[in-house]
Scaffold this active site. Structure first.
Site, PDB file in Angstrom:
ATOM      1  N   GLU A 134       0.663  71.704  29.409  1.00  0.00           N
ATOM      2  CA  GLU A 134       0.464  71.386  30.716  1.00  0.00           C
ATOM      3  C   GLU A 134       1.342  72.550  31.799  1.00  0.00           C
ATOM      4  O   GLU A 134       0.873  72.639  32.741  1.00  0.00           O
ATOM      5  CB  GLU A 134       0.579  69.934  31.225  1.00  0.00           C
ATOM      6  CG  GLU A 134       2.204  69.713  31.258  1.00  0.00           C
ATOM      7  CD  GLU A 134       2.479  68.142  31.813  1.00  0.00           C
ATOM      8  OE1 GLU A 134       1.440  67.616  32.508  1.00  0.00           O
ATOM      9  OE2 GLU A 134       3.378  67.591  31.230  1.00  0.00           O
ATOM     10  N   GLU A 138       4.312  63.850  23.012  1.00  0.00           N
ATOM     11  CA  GLU A 138       4.848  64.093  24.549  1.00  0.00           C
ATOM     12  C   GLU A 138       5.023  65.541  24.469  1.00  0.00           C
ATOM     13  O   GLU A 138       5.028  66.482  25.370  1.00  0.00           O
ATOM     14  CB  GLU A 138       5.919  63.198  24.751  1.00  0.00           C
ATOM     15  CG  GLU A 138       6.487  63.641  26.121  1.00  0.00           C
ATOM     16  CD  GLU A 138       5.702  63.352  27.447  1.00  0.00           C
ATOM     17  OE1 GLU A 138       4.764  63.037  27.211  1.00  0.00           O
ATOM     18  OE2 GLU A 138       6.370  63.937  28.448  1.00  0.00           O
ATOM     19  N   TRP A 149      14.429  55.503  50.028  1.00  0.00           N
ATOM     20  CA  TRP A 149      13.428  55.392  48.954  1.00  0.00           C
ATOM     21  C   TRP A 149      13.737  54.151  48.290  1.00  0.00           C
ATOM     22  O   TRP A 149      14.606  53.811  47.884  1.00  0.00           O
ATOM     23  CB  TRP A 149      13.945  56.444  47.937  1.00  0.00           C
ATOM     24  CG  TRP A 149      13.113  56.270  46.858  1.00  0.00           C
ATOM     25  CD1 TRP A 149      13.525  55.779  45.520  1.00  0.00           C
ATOM     26  CD2 TRP A 149      12.007  57.085  46.385  1.00  0.00           C
ATOM     27  NE1 TRP A 149      12.711  55.925  44.516  1.00  0.00           N
ATOM     28  CE2 TRP A 149      11.549  56.735  44.811  1.00  0.00           C
ATOM     29  CE3 TRP A 149      10.876  57.690  46.938  1.00  0.00           C
ATOM     30  CZ2 TRP A 149      10.642  57.039  44.444  1.00  0.00           C
ATOM     31  CZ3 TRP A 149       9.807  57.988  46.335  1.00  0.00           C
ATOM     32  CH2 TRP A 149       9.617  57.701  45.052  1.00  0.00           C
ATOM     33  N   ASN A 152      23.226  55.126  49.607  1.00  0.00           N
ATOM     34  CA  ASN A 152      22.486  55.388  48.410  1.00  0.00           C
ATOM     35  C   ASN A 152      23.130  54.922  47.212  1.00  0.00           C
ATOM     36  O   ASN A 152      24.209  54.891  46.965  1.00  0.00           O
ATOM     37  CB  ASN A 152      22.496  57.105  48.530  1.00  0.00           C
ATOM     38  CG  ASN A 152      21.610  57.676  47.097  1.00  0.00           C
ATOM     39  OD1 ASN A 152      20.754  56.889  46.856  1.00  0.00           O
ATOM     40  ND2 ASN A 152      21.931  58.806  46.831  1.00  0.00           N
ATOM     41  N   GLY A 153      22.022  54.166  46.490  1.00  0.00           N
ATOM     42  CA  GLY A 153      22.832  53.531  45.286  1.00  0.00           C
ATOM     43  C   GLY A 153      22.080  52.146  45.214  1.00  0.00           C
ATOM     44  O   GLY A 153      21.225  51.716  45.826  1.00  0.00           O
ATOM     45  N   HIS A 213      -5.859  65.800   6.704  1.00  0.00           N
ATOM     46  CA  HIS A 213      -7.219  65.235   6.919  1.00  0.00           C
ATOM     47  C   HIS A 213      -7.734  66.228   7.731  1.00  0.00           C
ATOM     48  O   HIS A 213      -9.055  65.732   8.294  1.00  0.00           O
ATOM     49  CB  HIS A 213      -7.191  63.851   7.225  1.00  0.00           C
ATOM     50  CG  HIS A 213      -6.560  62.938   6.322  1.00  0.00           C
ATOM     51  ND1 HIS A 213      -7.064  62.460   5.246  1.00  0.00           N
ATOM     52  CD2 HIS A 213      -5.210  62.383   6.494  1.00  0.00           C
ATOM     53  CE1 HIS A 213      -6.123  61.833   4.721  1.00  0.00           C
ATOM     54  NE2 HIS A 213      -5.092  61.650   5.119  1.00  0.00           N
ATOM     55  N   CYS A 215      17.538  57.997  47.903  1.00  0.00           N
ATOM     56  CA  CYS A 215      17.840  57.879  49.565  1.00  0.00           C
ATOM     57  C   CYS A 215      18.767  59.258  49.812  1.00  0.00           C
ATOM     58  O   CYS A 215      19.227  59.870  49.072  1.00  0.00           O
ATOM     59  CB  CYS A 215      18.780  56.905  49.623  1.00  0.00           C
ATOM     60  SG  CYS A 215      17.797  55.262  49.355  1.00  0.00           S
ATOM     61  N   LYS A 223       3.655  68.357  27.181  1.00  0.00           N
ATOM     62  CA  LYS A 223       4.687  69.142  28.123  1.00  0.00           C
ATOM     63  C   LYS A 223       4.333  70.563  27.872  1.00  0.00           C
ATOM     64  O   LYS A 223       4.318  71.173  29.019  1.00  0.00           O
ATOM     65  CB  LYS A 223       6.290  69.039  27.666  1.00  0.00           C
ATOM     66  CG  LYS A 223       6.794  67.721  28.126  1.00  0.00           C
ATOM     67  CD  LYS A 223       6.847  67.382  29.696  1.00  0.00           C
ATOM     68  CE  LYS A 223       5.609  66.721  30.258  1.00  0.00           C
ATOM     69  NZ  LYS A 223       5.508  65.368  30.618  1.00  0.00           N
ATOM     70  N   LYS A 266       0.428  65.314  40.941  1.00  0.00           N
ATOM     71  CA  LYS A 266       1.572  64.302  40.796  1.00  0.00           C
ATOM     72  C   LYS A 266       1.172  62.909  40.470  1.00  0.00           C
ATOM     73  O   LYS A 266       1.526  62.118  39.728  1.00  0.00           O
ATOM     74  CB  LYS A 266       2.655  64.476  41.800  1.00  0.00           C
ATOM     75  CG  LYS A 266       3.821  63.565  41.292  1.00  0.00           C
ATOM     76  CD  LYS A 266       4.597  64.290  40.194  1.00  0.00           C
ATOM     77  CE  LYS A 266       5.734  63.461  39.814  1.00  0.00           C
ATOM     78  NZ  LYS A 266       6.223  63.793  38.373  1.00  0.00           N
ATOM     79  N   ARG A 272      13.851  65.051  49.124  1.00  0.00           N
ATOM     80  CA  ARG A 272      14.130  64.264  47.919  1.00  0.00           C
ATOM     81  C   ARG A 272      13.042  62.970  48.042  1.00  0.00           C
ATOM     82  O   ARG A 272      12.740  62.256  47.119  1.00  0.00           O
ATOM     83  CB  ARG A 272      15.193  63.636  48.344  1.00  0.00           C
ATOM     84  CG  ARG A 272      16.482  64.533  48.356  1.00  0.00           C
ATOM     85  CD  ARG A 272      17.826  64.036  48.849  1.00  0.00           C
ATOM     86  NE  ARG A 272      18.506  63.118  48.405  1.00  0.00           N
ATOM     87  CZ  ARG A 272      19.286  63.055  47.631  1.00  0.00           C
ATOM     88  NH1 ARG A 272      19.867  64.388  47.442  1.00  0.00           N
ATOM     89  NH2 ARG A 272      20.296  62.072  47.233  1.00  0.00           N
TER      90      ARG A 272
HETATM   91  C1  F6R Z   1       2.394  64.609  32.307  1.00  0.00           C
HETATM   92  C2  F6R Z   1       2.279  63.777  33.502  1.00  0.00           C
HETATM   93  C3  F6R Z   1       0.818  62.927  33.317  1.00  0.00           C
HETATM   94  C4  F6R Z   1       1.225  61.578  33.864  1.00  0.00           C
HETATM   95  C5  F6R Z   1      -0.016  60.771  34.004  1.00  0.00           C
HETATM   96  C6  F6R Z   1       0.064  59.444  34.222  1.00  0.00           C
HETATM   97  O1  F6R Z   1       3.551  65.165  32.450  1.00  0.00           O
HETATM   98  O2  F6R Z   1       2.885  63.556  34.217  1.00  0.00           O
HETATM   99  O3  F6R Z   1       0.329  63.001  32.009  1.00  0.00           O
HETATM  100  O4  F6R Z   1       2.100  60.825  32.940  1.00  0.00           O
HETATM  101  O5  F6R Z   1      -1.023  61.353  35.127  1.00  0.00           O
HETATM  102  O6  F6R Z   1       0.636  59.288  35.605  1.00  0.00           O
HETATM  103  P1  F6R Z   1       1.210  58.097  36.104  1.00  0.00           P
HETATM  104  O7  F6R Z   1       2.620  57.803  35.164  1.00  0.00           O
HETATM  105  O8  F6R Z   1       1.950  58.258  37.509  1.00  0.00           O
HETATM  106  O9  F6R Z   1       0.611  56.947  35.873  1.00  0.00           O
END
Ligand code: F6R
Length: 605
Positions: free
Chosen positions: A485, A478, A75, A101-102, A501, A2, A482, A600, A27
């Protein structure tokens, strides 16, 4: 997260307040609202959707000069995003308006108490209780009433309060959520961050937790909630608006990684009571009756799910199935009414995860969603939603939301362990350490500069192998994701025992290995795997536990995290793998916030 704005000035028009609110759009928000004093009355306008819709709803008032006004971008956390739940909220008399906010943890108890006293509530929010509490405490002195009201609140808040009988003031208070005050020549402005303030002044005061501020035109007085007056340093900032949005950092990704201590706290807020885990959203589920758990997720969320499998299977008698959603939805999974399905998705919109939920539902399974977006499609199609409460994540690559997912999953796992009768001293230790993690995280984040130096030495390699065992395996996956990507370096994540293997054939002096090697129950096995890599001349970066001198025998570079129970290493190691990927990407001159070809939220299959 928020956003709050409040302005006192002789020259302010409602349009100025709305323009200031717009500076907080970055935000993320689902609704917005404004309240101001006009002709001795409070007027409130709210709108779901974009701030532009709010602006349109007060078209005729935009040129109106107002002495005092507050505004908010919401939010959603408690209650759906709609006009009624949008802020500002008012008391029964309509004389008090508040933005917040909170999260107020004891809002249910407070609401019950206030309703018993005759207060009438309009929204589903936790915020509205604050307006009624202030009304209850008010007897002519707004500042005093706010002071008394906040002493009754548990949880986190940043608030701005106005009263129609006091058009010369805003009362603000902060605990756990940020608030900044700017004092210009004839304008005093309150905001969640400096972005809306810069236009008026670059001299700002950052309130501290427990501060209550009385803002008047051109001046501010600050008190502790105990009543003692304090002086806070006025800081001059040199940021432009774009730097201010990022909190002075170069990118949203690093800003969001740095927010992780706060993210862990928010994910735990309201879910720990009397020294136990107690997630209110799942109170009607009896975990002792469930036969198996089925998790569906994609990408980073899948890695969080994998961690949960290891954790819950190790500590209970439950079977935990985990599958990437894009596979699950096209198989014939053995899921039924005795299976609880948990869908993990930061965006709440991922198409494959949504279809997996629908399939699991058709097979009779109950669905819990763990997500960061209230009102998202996945929350609407699930039986229960547990919110991550991380605030919006703007960087495309998931960082702080991964940390929030792991935190929520640890809490959920601990609650299951307790309900199925497996709780023991070890779980007490995990739980106690989890409560302390925000501090531990802050110390890990301090190593960002050193991680950048290492990134500098490794940025020109074309390949990376991430390896781990046990709880280290999801972290290896992970870490590789990271790196690939955002830096576009080829990276693989493998269970360390699988190397021989096949993939070990790739290793040589041009193929470094990032080993997830805490001193846990599998450390000696992991060390042997690292030795196998070293024997192929691969350079080794080992992410291990502090003061592990033994690893010096096999690693070229050592990164450390504090010693914690092994179930918590995936969480405490997250910022290190994220910072490494971030620094490599930036050193290679890529924009880590907007990696190529990625979105995203992935709403197509
Ligand atoms: C990697 C990343 C993606 C998401 C994937 C699932 O940094 O952000 O691999 O984790 O697209 O997305 P959500 O969590 O929104 O279902």
């Amino acid at each position: 997260m928020c956003g709050i704005v409040g302005i006192i000035s002789d020259e302010t028009k409602t349009a100025d307040i709305i323009d200031s609110l717009k500076k907080l759009e970055y935000r993320g928000y689902d609704s917005s609202g404004i309240a101001f004093v006009k002709d001795g009355r409070i007027e409130v306008y709210k709108s779901v959707g974009k701030i532009e819709a709010l602006k349109n709803s007060i078209k005729n008032l935009l040129d109106e000069k107002v002495e005092v006004g507050i505004a908010h971008t919401r939010w959603a956390t408690h209650g759906q995003p709609n006009d009624i739940n949008a802020h500002p909220h008012t008391d029964c008399t309509g004389k008090i308006a508040i933005v917040h906010n909170g999260i107020i943890e004891n809002f249910r108890e407070l609401r019950g108490m206030l309703e018993a006293l005759g207060h009438k509530f309009k929204s589903d929010t936790d915020t509205e209780v604050i307006a009624h509490l202030i009304e209850e405490e008010y007897s002519g002195d707004l500042f005093e009433a706010v002071m008394k009201a906040i002493r009754k609140l548990d949880g986190a808040y940043a608030i701005g309060v106005i009263h129609s009988d006091h058009p010369d003031m805003i009362v603000a208070a902060r605990k756990g959520s940020p608030l900044v005050i700017g004092i210009g020549e004839d304008t005093t402005i309150l905001a969640s961050d400096v972005t809306p303030i810069i236009r008026y002044t670059k001299d700002v005061i950052f309130l501290e937790d427990g501060d209550v501020a009385l803002l008047k035109k051109g001046k501010v007085e600050i008190y502790r909630s105990s009543g003692e007056k304090v002086e806070r340093r006025v800081q001059h900032i040199n940021w432009d608006e774009s730097a201010a949005e990022k909190g002075g950092y170069d990118h949203f990704m690093i800003k969001e990684i740095m927010e992780e201590p706060m993210v862990i706290s928010s994910a735990m807020t309201g879910r720990v009571r009397s020294g136990r885990v107690d997630i209110p959203e799942i109170k009607e589920i009896d975990f002792s009756k469930i036969r198996r758990i089925n998790l569906v997720a994609c990408g980073t969320s899948y890695h969080a799910a994998l961690f949960f499998k290891y954790f819950v299977e190790f500590h209970t008698d439950l079977d935990v199935l985990v599958e990437v959603s894009s596979e699950f939805r096209y198989r014939k999974p053995h899921v039924d009414k005795d299976t609880l399905t948990i869908a993990i998705s930061q965006s709440g919109e991922t198409a494959d995860t949504l279809e997996s939920i629908r399939l699991a539902k058709r097979l009779g399974s109950r669905i819990i969603a763990i997500t960061n977006v209230v009102g998202s499609t996945i929350t609407r199609e699930s039986d229960i939603s547990i919110m991550m409460n991380s605030g919006p994540e703007i960087g495309v690559a998931a960082t702080k939301t991964y940390v929030a997912q792991l935190t929520v999953l640890l809490l959920l796992g601990l609650q299951i362990i307790e309900q199925r009768g497996f709780w023991a001293g070890r779980h007490e230790k995990i739980f106690d350490t989890l409560l302390r993690l925000p501090e531990v995280f802050s110390s890990i984040l301090d190593s960002s500069d050193r991680i950048r130096e290492i990134a500098e030495d490794f940025k020109d390699y074309n390949h990376f192998m991430y390896i781990g065992r046990g709880y280290g395996y999801p972290t290896a996956l992970e870490g590789a994701l990271k790196l690939k990507e955002i830096s576009y370096i080829h990276a693989e994540g493998y269970p360390a025992g699988e190397l021989k293997h096949g993939p070990i054939a790739l290793l040589d002096e041009n193929f470094p290995v990032f080993a997830i090697a805490p001193q846990d129950s599998l450390y000696q096995k992991m060390k042997s795997n690292i030795m196998e890599c070293r024997a192929r001349n691969a350079k080794i970066i080992a992410l291990t536990t502090s003061e592990n001198r033994d690893i010096l025998q096999v690693a070229d570079i050592i990164l450390e995290v504090p010693k914690v129970p092994e179930e918590l290493y995936p969480l405490v190691m997250s910022p290190v793998i994220q910072l490494f990927a971030y620094h490599v990407a930036v050193l290679k001159r890529h924009d880590p916030d907007k990696p190529r070809n990625l979105a995203k939220s992935v709403t197509v299959e």
